[in-house]
Design an enzyme around this catalytic site. Sequence first.
Site, mmCIF file in Angstrom:
data_model
loop_
_atom_site.group_PDB
_atom_site.id
_atom_site.type_symbol
_atom_site.label_atom_id
_atom_site.label_comp_id
_atom_site.label_asym_id
_atom_site.label_seq_id
_atom_site.Cartn_x
_atom_site.Cartn_y
_atom_site.Cartn_z
ATOM 1 C CE1 TYR A 1 0.416 -1.633 4.323
ATOM 2 C CE2 TYR A 1 0.378 0.734 4.689
ATOM 3 C CZ TYR A 1 0.655 -0.544 5.138
ATOM 4 O OH TYR A 1 1.158 -0.726 6.384
ATOM 5 N N PRO A 2 0.375 2.297 -0.655
ATOM 6 C CG PRO A 2 -0.634 3.710 -2.241
ATOM 7 C CD PRO A 2 -0.764 2.350 -1.595
ATOM 8 C CG MET A 3 2.638 5.209 3.963
ATOM 9 S SD MET A 3 2.750 4.550 5.648
ATOM 10 C CE MET A 3 2.287 5.953 6.653
ATOM 11 C CG ASN A 4 0.567 10.872 1.155
ATOM 12 O OD1 ASN A 4 1.461 10.456 0.445
ATOM 13 N ND2 ASN A 4 -0.549 11.415 0.683
ATOM 14 C CG HIS B 1 7.077 3.182 12.784
ATOM 15 N ND1 HIS B 1 5.862 2.862 12.233
ATOM 16 C CD2 HIS B 1 8.025 2.712 11.919
ATOM 17 C CE1 HIS B 1 6.064 2.225 11.094
ATOM 18 N NE2 HIS B 1 7.364 2.122 10.881
ATOM 19 C CB SER C 1 0.230 4.751 12.045
ATOM 20 O OG SER C 1 1.417 4.181 11.544
HETATM 21 O O1 76R Z 1 14.620 0.883 9.372
HETATM 22 C C1 76R Z 1 14.474 0.480 10.541
HETATM 23 O O2 76R Z 1 14.333 -0.699 10.871
HETATM 24 C C2 76R Z 1 14.449 1.511 11.596
HETATM 25 C C3 76R Z 1 13.100 1.751 12.122
HETATM 26 C C4 76R Z 1 12.078 2.080 11.041
HETATM 27 C C5 76R Z 1 11.982 3.235 10.248
HETATM 28 C C6 76R Z 1 12.898 4.442 10.208
HETATM 29 C C7 76R Z 1 10.978 1.227 10.678
HETATM 30 C C8 76R Z 1 10.749 -0.042 11.207
HETATM 31 N N1 76R Z 1 10.201 1.871 9.758
HETATM 32 C C9 76R Z 1 10.796 3.081 9.447
HETATM 33 C C10 76R Z 1 10.340 4.032 8.546
HETATM 34 MN MN1 76R Z 1 8.356 1.287 9.117
HETATM 35 N N2 76R Z 1 6.579 0.671 8.440
HETATM 36 C C11 76R Z 1 5.634 1.479 7.835
HETATM 37 C C12 76R Z 1 4.401 0.756 7.771
HETATM 38 O O3 76R Z 1 0.590 0.842 8.306
HETATM 39 C C13 76R Z 1 1.226 1.745 8.920
HETATM 40 O O4 76R Z 1 0.750 2.275 9.949
HETATM 41 C C14 76R Z 1 2.533 2.215 8.390
HETATM 42 C C15 76R Z 1 3.103 1.351 7.263
HETATM 43 C C16 76R Z 1 4.610 -0.498 8.299
HETATM 44 C C17 76R Z 1 3.601 -1.614 8.439
HETATM 45 C C18 76R Z 1 5.982 -0.535 8.723
HETATM 46 C C19 76R Z 1 6.590 -1.639 9.319
HETATM 47 N N3 76R Z 1 8.159 3.043 8.096
HETATM 48 C C20 76R Z 1 9.111 4.008 7.939
HETATM 49 C C21 76R Z 1 8.607 5.031 7.056
HETATM 50 C C22 76R Z 1 9.353 6.278 6.594
HETATM 51 C C23 76R Z 1 8.922 7.384 7.528
HETATM 52 C C24 76R Z 1 9.660 8.687 7.371
HETATM 53 O O5 76R Z 1 10.804 8.695 6.904
HETATM 54 O O6 76R Z 1 9.058 9.703 7.773
HETATM 55 C C25 76R Z 1 7.306 4.671 6.730
HETATM 56 C C26 76R Z 1 6.349 5.404 5.818
HETATM 57 C C27 76R Z 1 7.035 3.433 7.388
HETATM 58 C C28 76R Z 1 5.832 2.753 7.347
HETATM 59 N N4 76R Z 1 8.616 -0.491 10.139
HETATM 60 C C29 76R Z 1 9.732 -0.885 10.850
HETATM 61 C C30 76R Z 1 7.811 -1.614 9.955
HETATM 62 C C31 76R Z 1 8.457 -2.743 10.574
HETATM 63 C C32 76R Z 1 7.904 -4.163 10.560
HETATM 64 C C33 76R Z 1 9.643 -2.285 11.117
HETATM 65 C C34 76R Z 1 10.697 -3.109 11.868
HETATM 66 C C35 76R Z 1 11.737 -3.495 10.835
HETATM 67 C C36 76R Z 1 12.836 -4.358 11.388
HETATM 68 O O7 76R Z 1 13.297 -4.104 12.507
HETATM 69 O O8 76R Z 1 13.218 -5.277 10.656
#
Ligand code: 76R
Length: 247
Positions: free
Chosen positions: A143-146, A170, A221
């Site tokens: 899915y795409p998001m903002n 997060h 989120s």
């Molecule tokens: O990269 C990393 O592991 C560091 C922590 C981390 C960042 C910086 C991280 C971990 N994410 C990051 C950035 Mn994420 N992520 C999403 C979604 O549905 C929703 O509510 C949001 C959609 C999911 C399901 C998800 C999962 N993440 C981001 C960003 C960029 C934000 C910005 O730069 O402003 C977005 C849009 C985003 C969205 N995130 C994790 C996960 C999971 C499962 C992790 C743990 C990853 C791991 O440790 O292997």
Amino acid sequence: MSEAVNTLEGWFALHDFRSIDWAAWKSASEEERRAALEELIAFMHKWGDVEANKQGSSTMVSVVGHKADIAFMHLRPTLEELDALEAEFNKTQFAMYTIQTYSYVSVVELSSYVSQAENPEADPAIQARLKPILPKTKHICFYPMNKKREGNDNWYMLSMEERRAMMRSHGMIGRSYAGRVTQIITGSVGLDDWEWGVTLFADDPIVFKKLVYEMRFDEASARFGEFGTFIVGNRMTEERVNEYFAI
Ligand code: 76R
């Protein structure tokens, strides 16, 4: 002005969603269908070489629901290679039975909110995340998001510290799903209609529901997430391709 976070970019991504023209597929001769499937399978075989040479990664899924019937996710070093790959597929006999219903162009992105690499070029763990081999799990969710920009809920007006604190929280939720889900975050500001593409890989599709639901209660989120269309699919192997398209 708030400080923009530093990001690292890796391979470019194309999510390519296709519907099948089932009427045309059913009315094609046995011979035509066999030739088209052989061409599709040859196209899929090439991906193995691309992965072995570390020049990208690709996967194919069947999509459940009306949004598409099949989807490809391709990662390649350049936009030109993605473009060529899309055109190559469009020229196959098989593609004549498909209609592109949606696509998404983005680039693998790692931000530095939570951890900062000293020398990313020389760090094998960072390189593996920027140029990932797509997991061979049974299910994929995209899915795409903002991040919201409305009144007091404007992500881009927050200080670096505020955003970092939220991304830590997060990341903690995300990490509690380690081993059950793999996420690939692709950035698409300036490339496509949303700011990020989220692609999740898991063997149990209920994990998508639980993870996304839990994140809805987390400030990053709950307050700032805006979501596009969700698409879920089942990974296609050569064997599944033959089953799925058998008439
Ligand atoms: O990269 C990393 O592991 C560091 C922590 C981390 C960042 C910086 C991280 C971990 N994410 C990051 C950035 Mn994420 N992520 C999403 C979604 O549905 C929703 O509510 C949001 C959609 C999911 C399901 C998800 C999962 N993440 C981001 C960003 C960029 C934000 C910005 O730069 O402003 C977005 C849009 C985003 C969205 N995130 C994790 C996960 C999971 C499962 C992790 C743990 C990853 C791991 O440790 O292997």
